[in-house]
Design an enzyme around this catalytic site. Structure first.
Site, mmCIF file in Angstrom:
data_model
loop_
_atom_site.group_PDB
_atom_site.id
_atom_site.type_symbol
_atom_site.label_atom_id
_atom_site.label_comp_id
_atom_site.label_asym_id
_atom_site.label_seq_id
_atom_site.Cartn_x
_atom_site.Cartn_y
_atom_site.Cartn_z
ATOM 1 N N GLY A 1 0.796 -1.228 0.000
ATOM 2 C CA GLY A 1 0.000 0.000 0.000
ATOM 3 C C GLY A 1 0.827 1.276 0.000
ATOM 4 N N ASN B 1 1.727 3.040 -2.555
ATOM 5 C CA ASN B 1 1.099 4.002 -3.475
ATOM 6 C C ASN B 1 -0.125 4.642 -2.838
ATOM 7 O OD1 ASN B 1 2.354 4.135 -6.306
ATOM 8 N ND2 ASN B 1 2.451 1.959 -5.806
ATOM 9 N N ILE C 1 -7.253 -9.929 -11.606
ATOM 10 C CA ILE C 1 -7.556 -9.351 -12.922
ATOM 11 C C ILE C 1 -9.055 -9.058 -12.945
ATOM 12 C CG2 ILE C 1 -7.523 -9.735 -15.424
ATOM 13 C CD1 ILE C 1 -4.713 -9.770 -14.170
ATOM 14 N N LEU C 2 -9.407 -7.783 -13.031
ATOM 15 C CA LEU C 2 -10.834 -7.418 -13.033
ATOM 16 C C LEU C 2 -11.495 -7.922 -14.316
ATOM 17 C CD1 LEU C 2 -10.632 -3.784 -11.651
ATOM 18 C CD2 LEU C 2 -11.447 -5.813 -10.430
ATOM 19 N N ASN D 1 -4.677 1.562 -13.573
ATOM 20 C CA ASN D 1 -3.762 0.617 -12.944
ATOM 21 C C ASN D 1 -2.360 1.186 -13.007
ATOM 22 O OD1 ASN D 1 -2.817 -1.975 -11.906
ATOM 23 N ND2 ASN D 1 -2.017 -2.335 -13.970
ATOM 24 N N HIS E 1 1.551 0.109 -13.163
ATOM 25 C CA HIS E 1 2.379 -1.063 -13.465
ATOM 26 C C HIS E 1 3.859 -0.658 -13.379
ATOM 27 C CE1 HIS E 1 3.342 -4.954 -15.150
ATOM 28 N NE2 HIS E 1 4.254 -4.338 -15.878
ATOM 29 N N GLU F 1 -8.041 -6.308 -21.676
ATOM 30 C CA GLU F 1 -6.770 -6.922 -22.068
ATOM 31 C C GLU F 1 -5.721 -6.531 -21.031
ATOM 32 O OE1 GLU F 1 -5.591 -6.967 -26.489
ATOM 33 O OE2 GLU F 1 -6.966 -5.287 -26.239
ATOM 34 N N ASP G 1 -2.939 -5.144 -19.026
ATOM 35 C CA ASP G 1 -1.898 -4.116 -19.228
ATOM 36 C C ASP G 1 -1.910 -3.480 -20.625
ATOM 37 O OD1 ASP G 1 -0.995 -4.559 -16.626
ATOM 38 O OD2 ASP G 1 0.525 -6.001 -17.237
ATOM 39 N N GLU H 1 6.981 5.902 -9.070
ATOM 40 C CA GLU H 1 5.569 5.502 -9.174
ATOM 41 C C GLU H 1 4.689 6.420 -8.333
ATOM 42 O OE1 GLU H 1 4.242 1.548 -8.252
ATOM 43 O OE2 GLU H 1 5.998 0.697 -9.183
HETATM 44 C C1 GRF Z 1 3.741 -1.349 -7.334
HETATM 45 O O1 GRF Z 1 5.038 -1.570 -7.791
HETATM 46 C C2 GRF Z 1 2.771 -1.307 -8.494
HETATM 47 O O2 GRF Z 1 3.299 -0.767 -9.652
HETATM 48 C C3 GRF Z 1 2.511 -2.771 -8.708
HETATM 49 O O3 GRF Z 1 2.481 -3.332 -7.422
HETATM 50 C C4 GRF Z 1 3.241 -2.531 -6.527
HETATM 51 C C5 GRF Z 1 2.352 -2.108 -5.394
HETATM 52 O O4 GRF Z 1 3.053 -1.496 -4.385
HETATM 53 N N1 GRF Z 1 1.343 -2.959 -9.515
HETATM 54 P P1 GRF Z 1 2.319 -0.866 -3.122
HETATM 55 O O5 GRF Z 1 1.387 -1.945 -2.571
HETATM 56 O O6 GRF Z 1 1.584 0.362 -3.575
HETATM 57 O O7 GRF Z 1 3.434 -0.561 -2.160
#
Ligand code: GRF
Length: 205
Positions: free
Chosen positions: A12, A14, A91-92, A106, A108, A147, A149, A178
């Site tokens: 978590g 992000n 995957i939704l 999303n 990535h 699809e 990503d 990110e």
């Molecule tokens: C991130 O690297 C994101 O890009 C990927 O999973 C990771 C999640 O990290 N899809 P966090 O849970 O936000 O720390």
């Protein structure tokens, strides 16, 4: 208020970055709920600490279709503007993709279309980047469609990969960029400044 739902499976970080920027008013959104497909996700504690509602549909109990439908049911009356998959491993699929067309994003941890697609998530991405010997990696925010990503790309940031880097070093460097990219993207969308034209996006000028 622009209402956002977060879908998570892990740490978590992000989510935490977005909460911080919302608290300091760079963002002006309401995180209405955090939903996890892993009851042990650390991100759930971040949500609870910040007094955000949480719900879990564990992947050990439900398949992707059931999780997708449960999420849809769970947010039905919330008037959600945006769903953010931030490290969400399910995957939704199905109805949620129709009802929230162009409203699910999303993040990535690679430069799509490299190092992405089925089975390419978390650590595996950075291990593949490391093995390939590429000099640049990065991260991407894109629209979620049916699809994996492949939805329209909204934002990308790059970072160097050095000769002595381990996959963990790459992961750490990517994680930092990110956070900033996701926050900026949510701001852009919440201000109504994202335009989607077929499989491409641009900023409103
Ligand atoms: C991130 O690297 C994101 O890009 C990927 O999973 C990771 C999640 O990290 N899809 P966090 O849970 O936000 O720390």
């Amino acid at each position: 208020m622009f209402k956002v739902i977060f879908l998570i499976s892990g740490a978590g970080s992000n989510l935490n970055a977005v909460i911080e920027k919302n608290n300091n008013q760079y963002l002006d959104i309401q995180i209405a709920k955090v939903i996890s497909d892993n009851e042990k996700a650390k991100g759930l504690d971040i949500a609870k600490y910040n007094k955000i509602d949480t719900e879990t549909f564990d992947r050990k109990k439900y398949n992707s279709k059931e999780i997708s439908d449960n999420i849809l049911k769970s947010i039905k009356d919330l008037n959600v503007d945006l769903i953010v998959c931030a490290g969400f491993l399910t995957i939704l699929t199905g109805e949620i993709l129709k009802q929230f067309k162009n409203k699910i994003i999303n993040i990535h941890p690679s430069l799509i279309p490299s190092f992405c697609g089925k089975g390419m998530y978390g650590k595996k991405v950075h291990e593949a980047v490391h093995k390939a010997g590429v000099k640049i990696s990065g991260c991407t925010v894109h629209i979620v469609n049916n699809e994996i990503d492949r939805g329209p790309i909204i934002a990308q940031r790059s970072t160097e990969v050095f000769f002595d880097d381990t996959p963990e070093d790459i992961s750490e460097r990517v994680r930092k960029i990110e956070h900033k990219m996701l926050v900026k993207t949510i701001r852009l969308i919440s201000l109504g400044n994202l335009i989607i034209v077929e499989n491409k996006t641009r900023k409103r000028v």
